[in-house]
Design a protein around this motif. Structure first.
Motif, mmCIF file in Angstrom:
data_model
loop_
_atom_site.group_PDB
_atom_site.id
_atom_site.type_symbol
_atom_site.label_atom_id
_atom_site.label_comp_id
_atom_site.label_asym_id
_atom_site.label_seq_id
_atom_site.Cartn_x
_atom_site.Cartn_y
_atom_site.Cartn_z
ATOM 1 N N ASN A 233 80.935 -13.525 -17.640
ATOM 2 C CA ASN A 233 81.693 -14.783 -17.591
ATOM 3 C C ASN A 233 80.803 -16.010 -17.722
ATOM 4 O O ASN A 233 81.277 -17.054 -18.149
ATOM 5 N N SER B 147 90.607 -20.462 -19.076
ATOM 6 C CA SER B 147 90.169 -20.373 -17.689
ATOM 7 C C SER B 147 91.379 -20.297 -16.753
ATOM 8 O O SER B 147 92.502 -20.056 -17.200
ATOM 9 N N THR B 148 91.136 -20.533 -15.492
ATOM 10 C CA THR B 148 92.121 -20.192 -14.467
ATOM 11 C C THR B 148 92.343 -21.334 -13.476
ATOM 12 O O THR B 148 91.480 -22.205 -13.315
ATOM 13 N N TYR C 60 84.471 -14.410 -8.683
ATOM 14 C CA TYR C 60 85.207 -14.495 -9.968
ATOM 15 C C TYR C 60 85.499 -15.958 -10.313
ATOM 16 O O TYR C 60 85.164 -16.433 -11.398
ATOM 17 N N THR D 260 87.782 -9.935 -14.709
ATOM 18 C CA THR D 260 88.885 -10.766 -14.210
ATOM 19 C C THR D 260 89.434 -10.405 -12.828
ATOM 20 O O THR D 260 90.327 -11.097 -12.348
ATOM 21 N N LYS E 243 84.069 -18.399 -13.414
ATOM 22 C CA LYS E 243 84.925 -19.092 -14.391
ATOM 23 C C LYS E 243 84.636 -20.603 -14.360
ATOM 24 O O LYS E 243 84.564 -21.252 -15.400
#
Ligand SMILES: NC(=O)c1ccc[n+]([C@@H]2O[C@H](COP(=O)([O-])OP(=O)(O)OC[C@H]3O[C@@H](n4cnc5c(N)ncnc54)[C@H](O)[C@@H]3O)[C@@H](O)[C@H]2O)c1
Length: 340
Positions: A102, A129-130, A154, A86, A158
């Motif tokens: 991931n 998720s982000t 990153y 992360t 994701k």
């Protein structure tokens, strides 16, 4: 009524361990699956040792066979996937673990979920998720229909996993939901991340290293509010949908550090910490900002904690849990990463 079982992957990490607490409070049985990495911390679940509604399995989501075995044994009605690498800075220095955990990890988890779902049709996979998948949002706020344009390895890993998860819904009818949340803060976060790192520095009378000119802006949500949103989604979310989860409160890094210094100086007498600007992160996005109207309108979720209250509570948690910092290697807290 029979107690429902929920799997949480990545439950030794920051959000996973907070989610487990809330699920247990809401009377679910929780199965925590974590591969135990540098960002895992048994301190986060130490109070659950004798809780018979909580069970831990050391397992990697890449290990499809083992995950299938756990699913068939424990018979969960849903799994929250929070297992991931992360830290953006680490993904800049060394992207491979992000591809492995991931992307490939999610692929294996999807395969295992398919296998289990064929025999347990009530099962759903909720993939966490982000907001970073949308990339830089210089104005306005990104809704769920906004295109993905991730900037870091990153964020790209994701984004890839979100696409994979959705493809299993469209192609194989696996019941999934994807959630995109903004920056979380609160107790139990690894001190390589901005807020706990700055709190650690203030407690230890060190300067606060701020990247670039400190104007990069993020939307900050208290971790418990995120976890409450996830449980709302578990109960009321629609299969095949994406939900943004945000607080609508944007702050830049400099402002956050100033607020932390103010809180710190009130609590710790003779504190000498000050802001110190350092070289910026490569590819550092200027701003992330979510439009979270969908979850608010359709599922009636709203945040409970405003940023100032949450920040004071967070500072006090770290101050009252100094043992927590001792459970990390010092270099994992203090060394500068992502500086290629
Ligand atoms: N922290 C945030 O601000 C934030 C915001 C939005 C979304 N997210 C997402 O939420 C999830 C959790 O984030 P976090 O901040 O709690 O992370 P974290 O780094 O604190 O914890 C992640 C946990 O996942 C475990 N893990 C990693 N790879 C694994 C694998 N292959 N198999 C099993 N376990 C594995 C790690 O060991 C660790 O315990 C991530 O998917 C992240 O992308 C985080």
């Amino acid at each position: 009524m029979k107690i429902k079982t929920i799997v949480v992957t990545g439950g030794l990490g920051f959000i996973g361990s907070n989610l487990i607490n809330l699920l247990l409070k809401r009377n679910y049985k929780v199965i925590n699956i974590d591969r135990v990495s540098y960002s895992s911390n048994f301190y986060n679940v130490k109070h659950l040792k004798n809780n018979n509604k909580y069970k831990f399995y050391k397992a990697d989501i890449n290990n499809k066979k083992k995950i299938i075995k756990i699913l068939f044994k424990e018979k969960p009605i849903a799994a929250f996937n929070l297992a991931a690498d992360t830290h953006v800075d680490r993904s800049i220095d060394s992207p491979y673990p992000f591809i492995k955990n991931n992307i490939l990890g999610v692929f294996n988890l999807l395969e295992a979920s398919m296998n289990y779902y064929k025999k347990n049709k009530k099962f759903r996979l909720i993939h966490i998720s982000t907001d970073e998948v949308y990339g830089d949002i210089l104005k306005n706020r990104s809704s769920e229909s906004y295109p993905y344009k991730p900037s870091s390895p990153y964020a790209a890993s994701k984004a890839s996993s979100d696409h994979l998860v959705y493809s299993y819904y469209k192609t194989y009818n696996l019941p999934i939901i994807v959630t995109n949340c903004s920056n979380n803060y609160g107790p139990k976060q690894h001190p390589e991340k901005l807020i706990p790192k700055m709190i650690y520095n203030i407690i230890n009378n060190k300067d606060l290293p701020v990247y670039g000119n400190g104007t990069n802006s993020r939307e900050w949500i208290f971790v418990e509010d995120h976890c409450k949103a996830l449980i709302t989604i578990l109960k009321k979310g629609k299969t095949g949908e994406f939900y943004n989860i945000g607080s609508n409160e944007n702050l830049n890094n400099l402002k956050i550090c100033k607020k932390l210094l103010k809180i710190g100086k009130k609590i710790i007498k003779e504190n000498r910490s000050k802001i110190k600007f350092v070289k910026d992160r490569p590819g550092h996005d200027i701003r992330y900002a979510l439009n979270s109207n969908k979850i608010k309108k359709e599922l009636k979720w709203k945040k409970d904690t405003d940023f100032n209250t949450g920040l004071v509570n967070t500072f006090n948690w770290y101050l009252n849990n100094l043992e927590y910092f001792k459970s990390f290697k010092k270099k994992d807290i203090t060394s500068r990463l992502g500086n290629k």
